[in-house]
Design a protein around this motif. Structure first.
Motif, PDB file in Angstrom:
ATOM      1  N   LYS A   1       0.833  -1.189   0.000  1.00  0.00           N
ATOM      2  CA  LYS A   1       0.000   0.000   0.000  1.00  0.00           C
ATOM      3  C   LYS A   1       0.876   1.249   0.000  1.00  0.00           C
ATOM      4  CE  LYS A   1      -2.271   0.731   3.869  1.00  0.00           C
ATOM      5  NZ  LYS A   1      -3.080   0.551   5.095  1.00  0.00           N
ATOM      6  N   GLY A   2       0.237   2.390  -0.081  1.00  0.00           N
ATOM      7  CA  GLY A   2       0.963   3.650  -0.003  1.00  0.00           C
ATOM      8  C   GLY A   2       1.960   3.816  -1.144  1.00  0.00           C
ATOM      9  N   LEU A   3       3.111   4.404  -0.817  1.00  0.00           N
ATOM     10  CA  LEU A   3       4.107   4.702  -1.863  1.00  0.00           C
ATOM     11  C   LEU A   3       4.598   3.440  -2.565  1.00  0.00           C
ATOM     12  CD1 LEU A   3       6.248   7.434  -0.047  1.00  0.00           C
ATOM     13  CD2 LEU A   3       4.708   7.761  -1.985  1.00  0.00           C
ATOM     14  N   SER A   4       4.658   2.337  -1.835  1.00  0.00           N
ATOM     15  CA  SER A   4       5.117   1.088  -2.449  1.00  0.00           C
ATOM     16  C   SER A   4       4.126   0.615  -3.519  1.00  0.00           C
ATOM     17  CB  SER A   4       5.265   0.031  -1.355  1.00  0.00           C
ATOM     18  OG  SER A   4       5.478  -1.229  -1.926  1.00  0.00           O
ATOM     19  N   LEU A   5       2.836   0.728  -3.187  1.00  0.00           N
ATOM     20  CA  LEU A   5       1.819   0.346  -4.171  1.00  0.00           C
ATOM     21  C   LEU A   5       1.867   1.296  -5.380  1.00  0.00           C
ATOM     22  CD1 LEU A   5      -0.644  -1.285  -5.094  1.00  0.00           C
ATOM     23  CD2 LEU A   5      -2.082   0.250  -3.738  1.00  0.00           C
TER      24      LEU A   5
ATOM     25  N   ALA B   1       9.745  12.751  -7.574  1.00  0.00           N
ATOM     26  CA  ALA B   1       9.628  11.461  -8.268  1.00  0.00           C
ATOM     27  C   ALA B   1       8.587  10.588  -7.571  1.00  0.00           C
ATOM     28  CB  ALA B   1      10.983  10.766  -8.305  1.00  0.00           C
ATOM     29  N   GLU B   2       8.611  10.593  -6.242  1.00  0.00           N
ATOM     30  CA  GLU B   2       7.588   9.831  -5.515  1.00  0.00           C
ATOM     31  C   GLU B   2       6.200  10.387  -5.833  1.00  0.00           C
ATOM     32  OE1 GLU B   2       9.848   8.510  -1.383  1.00  0.00           O
ATOM     33  OE2 GLU B   2       9.139  10.574  -1.590  1.00  0.00           O
TER      34      GLU B   2
ATOM     35  N   LEU C   1      -5.650   4.923  -2.157  1.00  0.00           N
ATOM     36  CA  LEU C   1      -4.186   5.035  -2.260  1.00  0.00           C
ATOM     37  C   LEU C   1      -3.714   6.392  -1.733  1.00  0.00           C
ATOM     38  CD1 LEU C   1      -1.391   4.081  -3.414  1.00  0.00           C
ATOM     39  CD2 LEU C   1      -2.032   5.236  -5.538  1.00  0.00           C
ATOM     40  N   LEU C   2      -4.415   7.435  -2.132  1.00  0.00           N
ATOM     41  CA  LEU C   2      -4.011   8.779  -1.707  1.00  0.00           C
ATOM     42  C   LEU C   2      -4.077   8.922  -0.188  1.00  0.00           C
ATOM     43  CD1 LEU C   2      -5.659  11.054  -4.400  1.00  0.00           C
ATOM     44  CD2 LEU C   2      -3.261  11.137  -3.707  1.00  0.00           C
ATOM     45  N   GLU C   3      -5.133   8.405   0.387  1.00  0.00           N
ATOM     46  CA  GLU C   3      -5.253   8.518   1.857  1.00  0.00           C
ATOM     47  C   GLU C   3      -4.099   7.787   2.541  1.00  0.00           C
ATOM     48  OE1 GLU C   3      -9.212   7.289   2.802  1.00  0.00           O
ATOM     49  OE2 GLU C   3     -10.070   9.232   2.251  1.00  0.00           O
ATOM     50  N   ASP C   4      -3.769   6.611   1.995  1.00  0.00           N
ATOM     51  CA  ASP C   4      -2.642   5.855   2.568  1.00  0.00           C
ATOM     52  C   ASP C   4      -1.330   6.623   2.413  1.00  0.00           C
ATOM     53  OD1 ASP C   4      -4.304   3.808   3.297  1.00  0.00           O
ATOM     54  OD2 ASP C   4      -3.875   2.563   1.532  1.00  0.00           O
ATOM     55  N   VAL C   5      -1.129   7.177   1.218  1.00  0.00           N
ATOM     56  CA  VAL C   5       0.133   7.873   0.961  1.00  0.00           C
ATOM     57  C   VAL C   5       0.248   9.103   1.861  1.00  0.00           C
ATOM     58  CG1 VAL C   5       1.402   9.242  -0.753  1.00  0.00           C
ATOM     59  CG2 VAL C   5       0.426   7.046  -1.407  1.00  0.00           C
ATOM     60  N   ILE C   6      -0.838   9.838   1.970  1.00  0.00           N
ATOM     61  CA  ILE C   6      -0.793  11.057   2.799  1.00  0.00           C
ATOM     62  C   ILE C   6      -0.459  10.698   4.248  1.00  0.00           C
ATOM     63  CG2 ILE C   6      -2.250  12.895   3.766  1.00  0.00           C
ATOM     64  CD1 ILE C   6      -3.672  12.912   0.959  1.00  0.00           C
TER      65      ILE C   6
END
Lengths: 453, 390
Positions: free
Chosen positions: B7-11, B195-196, B215-220
């Motif tokens: 999830k997040g940046l890895s996803l 880049a991220e 995804l956005l919520e996870d990344v934030i």
């Protein structure tokens, strides 16, 4: 025939058999430059306009404005060999070098006028130059450069601007039954808004009767030029592409006095008809190959076509984007704005309608397939331009379809409208010799398939 | 041992590396997938009809080979790359493609797609006017209606007001979350690299909107709490220009000692800054796409039908959103990048640079041909530019 200058001895020796009626038409555009300079010196408003397929030309004329077309002026810069310093000036002011050659030369001209000469016309400019504009009229038709480069000219001129709209007709989406009226309604509103803008800018009212008169003349001019184009299907081809290019401004953007232009085109129609009746060719050599030129010519090297004429190459048609189609019936409406909308829209609608009927996605391809059949064409001279996307993007498809559908080969010659440094006439002539064998081969192929020519 | 959930940046990184992966899975499960080119096809209509919108990009790492048979080389290499990939079957997971007349070559790409990329059941081209004149906005709303009708036929269902409203709300949510994500680059140093950030943006264009929002919520959340923040750099840059869908340029700039903290490109802010406003109908979509998206492809003026023109006022009316970004993200330099042969952006360059000068923001203009190799010669120029920002 009337009031056409006799060709000089030099012209009589030329490989291309120029139409006498071409010369006075060619001269009309030069008079526009002179008139605009005069108007400017008297403090009258002057316009720089993009080609707009008649949507804006006629309201401007009806308001009594003097107009010049930088696209046309750029061809003069190219043909007189004076373009390069202006291209360099554009580059030096930070504009990318791959932009439209017309745009770059106009930008360079403007830079020189406003940044180096304090508003004076560059003394090296041919035909007296273009007067400083008091209005810049851009257009959304055909290519993005037409409104972006005028917007960019705000860097040099504080002149007000207007951008004319034109729907882009997707070939198959255009089959919706209500689309025509929906587009006409949009364009009519745009024309009205443009006229209101002109009235506000000039502080005077539109002369609607004059506008009606000009629309009527426009239709008659286009009916005449369309008849000339139809006659050019004859064998041998009666009118060379160079004559078309030289004589097109009074039809393409109504250069000069339109009544005079109509008379001169009628003279041209008579002369072409005479040639057809008497089987007189547009070249002074036996017509061996009937060639179509696509799309924009190398204005700096038009003499190159003499060398090809000596080899029997007759350029029988050219540059579909410069040809006015058969005008629509404008008697359905009494609103001059709607008439203008229908007249302008017809340029685009006409080709998409044909393409749709033939189930071909690309209207440029359909147009040239139709021309290849009608004009019994042996080959296409394709001229992709280093600086023009609009006139180059579809040419690979033309090449591919032409061979696959009609067994008509194409000669691919890269060059430019303005920058002569990227065109090599000697190499092209050498390639043309080899291409003759290709055309000979495909002529046999077409005959074996019963294609008719 | 617990299995780590990607999830997040890895996803986002995984999707960036294999953009079609999720869309292929969804298609296998029975969802229809609609590719779209550029920013102007309204994704809300696609989402509302139960389909998955997928933004089509080219591939800067893959040489253009087949497209040169059908396209001249003097046109936009990004669009040529798209046709090239299409001819190679790389978009075979799409049930349809929608284009828009965002520029002349962009419009022509749908024509080429019909002729040379086979087996796409649905294609549609939306005409986009050149100006934001009121009649043009109304005309564009009609074009969206035409697209809606055509897509309804393909979907086998009608688009109701309720479905459209729900889709608009989902996409507006995504836009709000993206703006929150960009806020995380306001601190110095920024909390994530450009880049991220781009990997997240590209992932959003490759997922159904609901999954993109997750995804956005996870990344934030992840970025807000991260301890491995990027280091402080000497320059805080804004990157401007047309499509840039590859992290290579951002990595190049950041390796030169600068942080890219904000952008004005169509894979970044330009795609997400404007919301659709109530009442969420086609007219509102037309307003959002034609008027509120600030792309140079649309002709704008300081005042409608102005009879006097002031250069500086004109520039400010067209670029004042950049001025705001410069202030909000504390920018001290700008990289103007463009793919070669892009007319709509090319004519802006000297004027935008002048505008940035008036803001006291030094700038550099770089041009590339949408290939990773074409970036190598740019590196030295970028390094020299960053050096001057000391």
């Amino acid at each position: 025939m009337s009031e056409t200058a006799a060709p000089t001895k030099t012209e009589q020796k030329r490989a291309i058999n120029r139409l006498k009626s071409m010369y006075p038409l060619r001269n009309l555009v030069q008079q526009d430059y002179i008139d605009t300079l005069q108007a400017s010196s008297e403090g009258k408003p002057t316009v720089w306009s993009m080609l707009n397929y008649w949507e804006g030309d006629l309201p401007l004329k009806a308001m009594g404005l003097n107009i010049v077309y930088p696209e046309n002026y750029s061809t003069l810069l190219a043909s007189t060999g004076t373009a390069e310093p202006f291209l360099d000036a554009s580059d030096s002011d930070g504009f990318p070098t791959h932009m439209c050659g017309y745009g770059r030369s106009t930008i360079g001209y403007s830079y020189r006028m406003m940044k180096e000469l304090g508003g004076k016309i560059p003394p090296e400019a041919p035909v007296g130059g273009m007067a400083k504009p008091t209005l810049l009229l851009g257009s959304g038709i055909i290519c993005d450069a037409r409104f972006k480069w005028f917007q960019a000219l705000g860097r040099y001129f504080d002149a007000p601007q207007w951008c004319l709209e034109m729907p882009m007709m997707p070939t198959f989406e255009g089959s919706e039954p209500d689309l025509e009226e929906y587009q006409v309604k949009f364009l009519t509103r745009e024309v009205k808004a443009f006229i209101e803008f002109l009235e506000k800018l000039l502080q005077k009212k539109m002369d609607w009767a004059r506008l009606e008169e000009l629309i009527d003349l426009a239709v008659r001019i286009h009916e005449t030029t369309w008849q000339i184009s139809e006659l050019r299907q004859s064998v041998p081809g009666p009118m060379h592409s160079t004559d078309f290019w030289s004589s097109m401004p009074p039809s393409l953007f109504f250069a000069g006095d339109m009544k005079v232009a109509l008379k001169l085109y009628q003279d041209m129609l008579s002369e072409v008809q005479d040639r057809v009746n008497n089987k007189v060719a547009a070249i002074n050599y036996p017509e061996k190959y009937r060639i179509v030129f696509a799309e924009l010519p190398p204005w700096h090297s038009l003499k190159f076509f003499d060398s090809l004429a000596e080899k029997g190459w007759n350029f029988v048609y050219e540059s579909y984007g410069y040809h006015a189609p058969k005008p629509p019936d404008l008697n359905k409406t009494s609103d001059p704005c709607e008439k203008l909308a229908r007249l302008a829209r017809n340029f685009i609608f006409n080709i998409h309608e044909h393409a749709r009927a033939d189930n071909i996605s690309n209207p440029l391809v359909e147009q040239y397939l139709r021309i290849a059949r009608g004009f019994k064409v042996d080959g296409f001279f394709l001229h992709p331009l280093i600086s023009c996307r609009a006139a180059s993007a579809g040419l690979r498809s033309v090449q591919e379809f032409m061979l696959r559908k009609l067994d008509v080969p194409t000669l691919w010659v890269e060059g430019d409208i303005i920058d002569k440094r990227v065109f090599n006439p000697q190499e092209t002539l050498a390639r043309a010799e080899a291409f003759e064998q290709t055309m000979d081969h495909y002529r046999k192929v077409r005959q074996s398939k019963g294609l008719g020519w | 041992m617990a299995i780590a959930i990607n999830k997040g940046l890895s996803l986002a990184h995984d999707i960036y590396e294999d953009r079609g992966r999720r869309v292929r899975e969804l298609r296998k499960a029975g969802r229809k997938t609609i590719g779209y080119i550029c920013l102007y096809p309204p994704v809300e209509i696609i989402t509302a009809l139960g389909m998955v919108p997928f933004r089509i990009f080219g591939n800067m790492s893959e040489p253009i080979t087949l497209a040169d048979q059908v396209s001249t080389t003097v046109v936009c290499p990004f669009l040529r790359s798209i046709i090239d990939l299409g001819m190679k079957g790389k978009f075979d997971f799409l049930d349809g493609v929608v284009g828009a007349h965002t520029c002349d070559i962009g419009a022509g790409i749908i024509i080429q797609w019909r002729d040379y990329v086979k087996d796409t059941p649905f294609t549609h081209l939306i005409d986009v006017p050149h100006t934001d004149h009121p009649p043009a906005v109304e005309y564009f709303a009609g074009q969206l209606n035409s697209f809606k009708r055509h897509l309804e036929e393909h979907a086998g269902q009608k688009l109701t007001d309720d479905k459209l409203k729900k889709a608009v709300e989902l996409h507006n949510t995504q836009r709000r979350l993206v703006r929150q994500l960009y806020d995380l680059r306001k601190p110095d140093p920024p909390l994530l690299t450009s880049a991220e950030n781009l990997e997240v943006m590209v992932a959003l264009f490759s997922l159904p909107v609901e999954e993109g929002n997750d995804l956005l919520e996870d990344v934030i959340k992840q970025v807000s709490e991260r301890s491995d923040r990027p280091g402080r750099k000497k320059a805080r840059l804004l990157v401007w220009g047309p499509v840039f869908d590859n992290t290579s340029l951002f990595k190049l700039i950041e390796s030169a000692g600068a942080s890219v903290v904000v952008d004005d490109t169509c894979v970044g802010t330009r795609a997400f800054w404007a919301d659709v406003k109530a009442p969420y109908d086609l007219q509102a979509l037309a307003q959002r796409y034609l008027v509120d998206i600030k792309c140079p492809r649309t002709y704008r003026q300081a005042e409608p039908a102005e009879t006097r023109r002031d250069y500086d006022k004109d520039l400010d009316s067209r670029f004042n959103y950049i001025r705001k970004a410069v202030v909000d993200w504390n920018v001290n330099g700008a990289v103007l990048q463009s793919v070669k042969y892009c007319d709509t952006h090319g004519y802006e360059v000297p004027n935008l640079r002048h505008y940035l000068d008036t803001l006291g923001i030094p700038s550099i203009y770089i041009e590339h041909d949408y290939s990773e190799r074409s970036l190598a010669p740019i590196k030295t120029r970028v390094e020299a530019f960053v050096e001057t920002l000391g």
